[in-house]
Design an enzyme around this catalytic site. Structure first.
Site, short mmCIF file in Angstrom:
data_model
loop_
_atom_site.label_atom_id
_atom_site.label_comp_id
_atom_site.label_asym_id
_atom_site.label_seq_id
_atom_site.Cartn_x
_atom_site.Cartn_y
_atom_site.Cartn_z
N THR A 1 50.21 34.64 55.02
CA THR A 1 51.31 35.01 56.06
C THR A 1 52.48 34.40 55.43
OG1 THR A 1 50.93 32.64 56.79
CG2 THR A 1 49.53 34.29 58.01
N CYS B 1 36.41 41.44 50.25
CA CYS B 1 35.98 40.56 51.42
C CYS B 1 36.19 39.05 51.12
CB CYS B 1 34.77 40.86 51.53
SG CYS B 1 34.04 42.70 51.86
N ARG C 1 73.80 61.85 65.74
CA ARG C 1 73.52 61.43 67.08
C ARG C 1 75.27 61.39 67.64
NH1 ARG C 1 71.06 62.11 72.12
NH2 ARG C 1 71.29 60.19 73.52
N SER D 1 38.05 24.57 47.38
CA SER D 1 38.38 26.29 47.06
C SER D 1 37.87 26.47 45.43
CB SER D 1 39.91 26.36 47.24
OG SER D 1 40.63 25.42 46.31
N PRO E 1 36.02 34.51 60.10
CA PRO E 1 36.55 34.14 61.50
C PRO E 1 37.37 32.97 61.38
CG PRO E 1 34.45 35.04 61.47
CD PRO E 1 34.72 34.92 59.90
N ARG F 1 50.65 40.25 45.06
CA ARG F 1 51.54 40.04 46.09
C ARG F 1 52.88 40.77 45.89
NH1 ARG F 1 50.21 33.64 46.82
NH2 ARG F 1 48.95 33.95 48.49
N GLU G 1 47.53 39.22 53.15
CA GLU G 1 47.49 38.58 51.82
C GLU G 1 48.24 37.46 51.84
OE1 GLU G 1 47.25 41.09 48.46
OE2 GLU G 1 46.77 42.93 49.78
#
Length: 410
Positions: free
Chosen positions: A392, A128, A294, A184, A132, A269, A390
């Site tokens: 963009t 987690c 086809r 961070s 939001p 990644r 993970e």
């Protein structure tokens, strides 16, 4: 450390073929049903656990493959089977990597086995991180962790979102802010044990793709966890925060850098790139077979250069993406630094390839490709996630640009 080679050894070939059989015989026949139900495919996970695909032992052996190719080989085959079901099977791995990269040996030995359970009682885990108002911008996290020294407990409050297995997991790994002033660098990761009061599932998301994988909000309301649930331990955290504060005194740039969430994502990644390769390969193979069989205007569709050249481009790009994934995976296993953000390169390129190849597959199948009677429609929906989760594609480009230039590009 093994030298880099494109030749798989006998054990790797056996594992690859074993997983391919499971993907073909168990996952693919169930894929459409669980996509429609939008529910966790517990029977498939149970079968994966029964034969040893879903187990700590299996993933540990792949993770510690000295060539680095164990995990990407496994991811490609499982996601060739079906992306939604595969993510339900491997989603626990992100939480496990979170503990592995940040935890002590004791924490690794205690919590990772509990994440998987066993064949008789299958369990899953959740990592987690996103919130939001904080997705790509992990520095904007608001979930707080406050230390109660008198009780040697951490108190967690906040809401997490986009959590794979969120709310249904036996073990949750939560990234929270311990020092807001450090950005961070003021983050830490915590294990929330099963049954801990205050943790609940919020909204479950209805998604465009990977619908067999459970994705939901996780609400943390006064969640108290023991002090030893802080991954890495408090002494290590205090030392890291002290260094971060010292660097921060030197200017705003000092507060930038790695953190608990990024350590987990960077390690995963190339594996995500391998997932994308698996989905792209599946769509390409279906399109190739369709073009061969086809008939239109009295001849197979593949006899037209417009179709044949598309298939040539699809295969070329898939192979190129796999090579980037394998390079990054080998570098990680060899302890070689990603000086040019090779991990992000592999995820970026493979994700873009998956979107492109699945779109071309739909086009080659024409009207049939647009229906749920053919799996390329589902694969095209599933592929959209690889350029989003993970990190963009835009964030991957930012990471690569920063690594190449040495400039903190924003």
């Amino acid at each position: 450390m093994a030298n880099f080679t494109l030749e798989l050894n006998d054990e790797q070939k056996q594992v690859r073929d074993w997983l391919h059989g499971f993907a073909s015989d168990v996952m693919r026949p169930a894929a459409a049903e669980w996509d429609e139900r939008e529910e966790t495919p517990w029977p498939v996970i149970q079968e994966a656990a029964r034969i040893g695909v879903y187990s700590l032992d299996f993933y540990a052996r792949q993770y510690f493959d000295p060539t680095g190719l164990g995990i990407p080989l496994a991811m490609e085959e499982l996601f060739w089977g079906d992306a939604g079901i595969a993510l339900s099977i491997v989603g626990t791995g992100l939480a496990a990597v979170g503990v592995l990269t940040n935890g002590t040996e004791e924490q690794i030995g205690t919590w990772i086995p509990q994440m998987y359970g066993d064949a008789d009682q299958v369990r899953v885990a959740a990592f987690c991180s996103s919130e939001p108002d904080a997705g790509s911008d992990v520095g904007a996290l608001r979930t707080r962790a406050v230390y109660d020294e008198a009780k040697d407990e951490w108190v967690l409050d906040g809401t997490k979102t986009w959590a794979t297995n969120g709310g249904i997991a036996h073990v949750h790994v939560v990234v929270a802010v311990v020092d807001p002033e450090l950005g961070s660098r003021g983050h830490a990761s915590f294990v929330v044990p099963p049954g801990t009061p205050g943790l609940s599932q919020g909204q479950k998301f209805r998604k465009h793709g990977i619908r067999a994988s459970h994705t939901a909000e996780v609400v943390l309301d006064g969640v108290r966890v023991p002090g030893d649930c802080l991954l890495g331990g408090k002494e290590k955290l205090d030392e890291r925060l002290a260094r971060a504060r010292e660097r921060a005194r030197g200017g705003p740039a000092g507060a930038r850098g790695g953190n608990a969430a990024m350590a987990t994502f960077e390690a995963s990644r190339p594996a995500v790139g391998a997932m994308a390769v698996g989905t792209a390969r599946a769509a390409y193979e279906i399109a190739l077979d369709y073009a061969r069989t086809r008939t239109q205007f009295g001849r197979p569709v593949i006899d037209n250069q417009g179709i044949a050249f598309q298939l040539a481009d699809m295969r070329t790009r898939i192979d190129a993406a796999r090579l980037l994934v394998w390079r990054a995976s080998w570098m990680a296993a060899a302890g070689k630094p990603f000086d040019a953000a090779e991990g992000s390169m592999s995820k970026l390129y493979a994700g873009e390839v998956a979107k492109d190849v699945t779109a071309r597959a739909v086009q080659i199948l024409g009207g049939n490709g647009f229906t749920r009677d053919y799996p390329v429609e589902r694969m095209h929906r599933d592929a959209a996630i690889y350029t989003i989760f993970e990190g963009t594609s835009e964030i991957q480009r930012l990471v690569i640009a920063r690594a190449l230039s040495g400039v903190p590009i924003r």
